[in-house]
Design a protein around this motif. Structure first.
Motif, PDB file in Angstrom:
ATOM      1  N   ALA A  41       0.786  -1.294   0.056  1.00 54.50           N
ATOM      2  CA  ALA A  41       0.030  -0.075  -0.175  1.00 54.50           C
ATOM      3  C   ALA A  41       0.770   1.196   0.121  1.00 54.50           C
ATOM      4  CB  ALA A  41      -0.914   0.119   1.240  1.00 54.50           C
ATOM      5  N   PRO A  42       1.862   1.422   0.890  1.00 54.25           N
ATOM      6  CA  PRO A  42       2.623   2.767   0.823  1.00 54.25           C
ATOM      7  C   PRO A  42       3.297   2.932  -0.676  1.00 54.25           C
ATOM      8  CG  PRO A  42       2.971   1.671   2.782  1.00 54.25           C
ATOM      9  CD  PRO A  42       2.320   0.495   2.282  1.00 54.25           C
ATOM     10  N   VAL A  43       3.811   1.648  -1.181  1.00 56.28           N
ATOM     11  CA  VAL A  43       4.426   1.929  -2.610  1.00 56.28           C
ATOM     12  C   VAL A  43       3.350   2.560  -3.171  1.00 56.28           C
ATOM     13  CG1 VAL A  43       5.339   0.573  -4.173  1.00 56.28           C
ATOM     14  CG2 VAL A  43       6.036   0.066  -1.799  1.00 56.28           C
ATOM     15  N   PHE A  44       2.447   1.924  -3.546  1.00 57.00           N
ATOM     16  CA  PHE A  44       1.525   2.327  -4.600  1.00 57.00           C
ATOM     17  C   PHE A  44       0.783   3.613  -4.033  1.00 57.00           C
ATOM     18  CE2 PHE A  44       0.784  -2.339  -5.729  1.00 57.00           C
ATOM     19  CZ  PHE A  44       1.253  -2.203  -6.856  1.00 57.00           C
ATOM     20  N   GLN A  45       0.851   4.044  -3.020  1.00 58.28           N
ATOM     21  CA  GLN A  45       0.459   5.264  -2.583  1.00 58.28           C
ATOM     22  C   GLN A  45       1.679   6.453  -2.977  1.00 58.28           C
ATOM     23  OE1 GLN A  45      -0.039   5.150   1.675  1.00 58.28           O
ATOM     24  NE2 GLN A  45      -1.788   3.711   1.766  1.00 58.28           N
ATOM     25  N   ALA A  46       2.665   6.047  -2.775  1.00 61.11           N
ATOM     26  CA  ALA A  46       3.714   6.927  -3.179  1.00 61.11           C
ATOM     27  C   ALA A  46       3.980   7.104  -4.607  1.00 61.11           C
ATOM     28  CB  ALA A  46       5.062   6.591  -2.515  1.00 61.11           C
ATOM     29  N   VAL A  47       3.860   6.149  -5.422  1.00 63.42           N
ATOM     30  CA  VAL A  47       4.022   5.964  -6.788  1.00 63.42           C
ATOM     31  C   VAL A  47       2.884   6.866  -7.470  1.00 63.42           C
ATOM     32  CG1 VAL A  47       4.118   4.819  -8.787  1.00 63.42           C
ATOM     33  CG2 VAL A  47       5.453   3.998  -6.858  1.00 63.42           C
ATOM     34  N   SER A  48       1.561   6.676  -6.791  1.00 56.31           N
ATOM     35  CA  SER A  48       0.490   7.200  -7.470  1.00 56.31           C
ATOM     36  C   SER A  48       0.549   8.946  -7.268  1.00 56.31           C
ATOM     37  CB  SER A  48      -0.846   6.820  -6.668  1.00 56.31           C
ATOM     38  OG  SER A  48      -2.021   7.571  -7.063  1.00 56.31           O
ATOM     39  N   ALA A  49       1.146   9.275  -5.846  1.00 55.64           N
ATOM     40  CA  ALA A  49       1.258  10.747  -5.650  1.00 55.64           C
ATOM     41  C   ALA A  49       2.119  11.252  -6.523  1.00 55.64           C
ATOM     42  CB  ALA A  49       1.621  11.028  -4.299  1.00 55.64           C
ATOM     43  N   TRP A  50       3.337  10.764  -6.757  1.00 51.29           N
ATOM     44  CA  TRP A  50       4.385  11.224  -7.910  1.00 51.29           C
ATOM     45  C   TRP A  50       3.597  11.450  -9.054  1.00 51.29           C
ATOM     46  CZ3 TRP A  50       6.818   9.831 -12.360  1.00 51.29           C
ATOM     47  CH2 TRP A  50       7.859  10.654 -12.631  1.00 51.29           C
ATOM     48  N   ALA A  51       3.103  10.324  -9.582  1.00 52.39           N
ATOM     49  CA  ALA A  51       2.590  10.214 -10.931  1.00 52.39           C
ATOM     50  C   ALA A  51       1.743  11.301 -11.317  1.00 52.39           C
ATOM     51  CB  ALA A  51       2.123   8.760 -11.203  1.00 52.39           C
ATOM     52  N   GLY A  52       0.659  11.588 -10.353  1.00 50.76           N
ATOM     53  CA  GLY A  52      -0.347  12.492 -10.393  1.00 50.76           C
ATOM     54  C   GLY A  52      -0.048  13.855 -10.018  1.00 50.76           C
TER      55      GLY A  52
END
Length: 298
Positions: free
Chosen positions: A205-216
């Motif tokens: 979860a923290p991995v996809f949260q962080a990647v999602s925030a950066w990508a967006g």
């Protein structure tokens, strides 16, 4: 890439995350990014930090990262060119910290003897290697859409995963990526024919949260409120996973390594992270991944 079982906003988010993972996943990309994270370096200086890479391996990585907008190539003269992080590249540093922390916590390590205390302890893995190993698991084809679909559904049959995570491919096509995720320890069978995220899969979860925030283009301070990966798993899924003990993809260190400095997972991060040389180079040259049976693998 599209999935039919997720809301449109989640599909757009998933598409951006998948593109980011694919951009970072090629081998040595993360090593190159972390090498120039402190300051711009000339090609020969980068090469001196990564001596095992041939020109045919390093040049393509720098070129693709430059094309992606995370590395900036500055030509002062034809013989004086530097490579450094762009503003977007610098914003990736705390994201890499989160991915490294997941790899350090959830990927197997060999036990090695501490030459000072004589005690057996888990080997220390360079931060860049933890990032690369973690990305290897989630960047394989269809892996991320399957993981996101299982997170949204809680549990699903192979047919449902084929329909929602791989529309247009048909049921037989889902078994190869699904079997790989099971072998990697990110997905498990429920016993009634369905599949669900394992504890290690939920811990992404923290991995996809962080990647999602950066990508967006969003601040990482709010990454923990992700509409999908910010949700807690159901109690039946929140089970501890056994520590994997299969052979690591890295050889044991030949000398005592500096203590690991990877920060713990968090929902807030500094604007950028300057990686120390010990984070990168405390081990021998990494080897190719192996495929041990069961458990998250290196």
């Amino acid at each position: 890439m599209a999935t039919t079982g997720l809301p449109r906003t989640t599909l757009n988010d998933l598409s951006r995350v998948t593109e980011t993972v694919e951009m970072l996943a090629p081998r040595w990309s993360v090593w190159a990014l972390m090498t120039i994270s402190s300051k711009p370096l000339r090609y020969a200086e980068i090469k001196s930090h990564l001596p095992w890479l041939r020109d045919g391996q390093l040049h393509p990585r720098l070129r693709s990262l430059t094309d992606a907008g995370v590395v900036e190539r500055t030509e002062y003269t034809p013989r004086h060119v530097t490579y450094g992080l762009t503003a977007r590249g610098a914003e990736l540093s705390p994201v890499l910290t989160v991915i490294a922390a997941w790899g350090d916590a959830h990927l197997e390590k060999d036990l090695v003897r501490n030459k000072t205390t004589g005690e057996m302890e888990p080997e220390r893995i360079p931060a860049a290697q933890n990032v690369e190993d973690a990305l290897t698991l989630i960047s394989s084809r269809h892996a991320t859409p399957i993981l996101w679909t299982l997170k949204a559904r809680g549990a699903a049959s192979a047919k449902t995963l084929a329909d929602e995570a791989m529309p247009g491919y048909g049921l037989p096509a889902v078994y190869k990526p699904l079997d790989r995720l099971v072998a990697d320890g990110l997905v498990e069978a429920t016993g009634n024919g369905d599949f669900r995220l394992s504890a290690n899969g939920q811990a992404l979860a923290p991995v996809f949260q962080a990647v999602s925030a950066w990508a967006g283009g969003r601040p990482l301070a709010g990454a923990g409120t992700h509409p999908l990966w910010g949700q807690s798993p159901a109690p039946s899924q929140a089970r501890s996973a056994p520590w994997a003990t299969t052979q690591s993809r890295l050889p044991a260190p030949t000398a005592p390594a500096a203590p690991a400095t990877t920060p713990a997972l968090a929902t807030t991060h500094p604007a950028s992270t300057a990686w120390k040389s010990s984070d990168l180079f405390s081990h021998q040259i990494p080897a190719r991944p192996i495929s041990p049976a069961g458990g998250p693998r290196r």
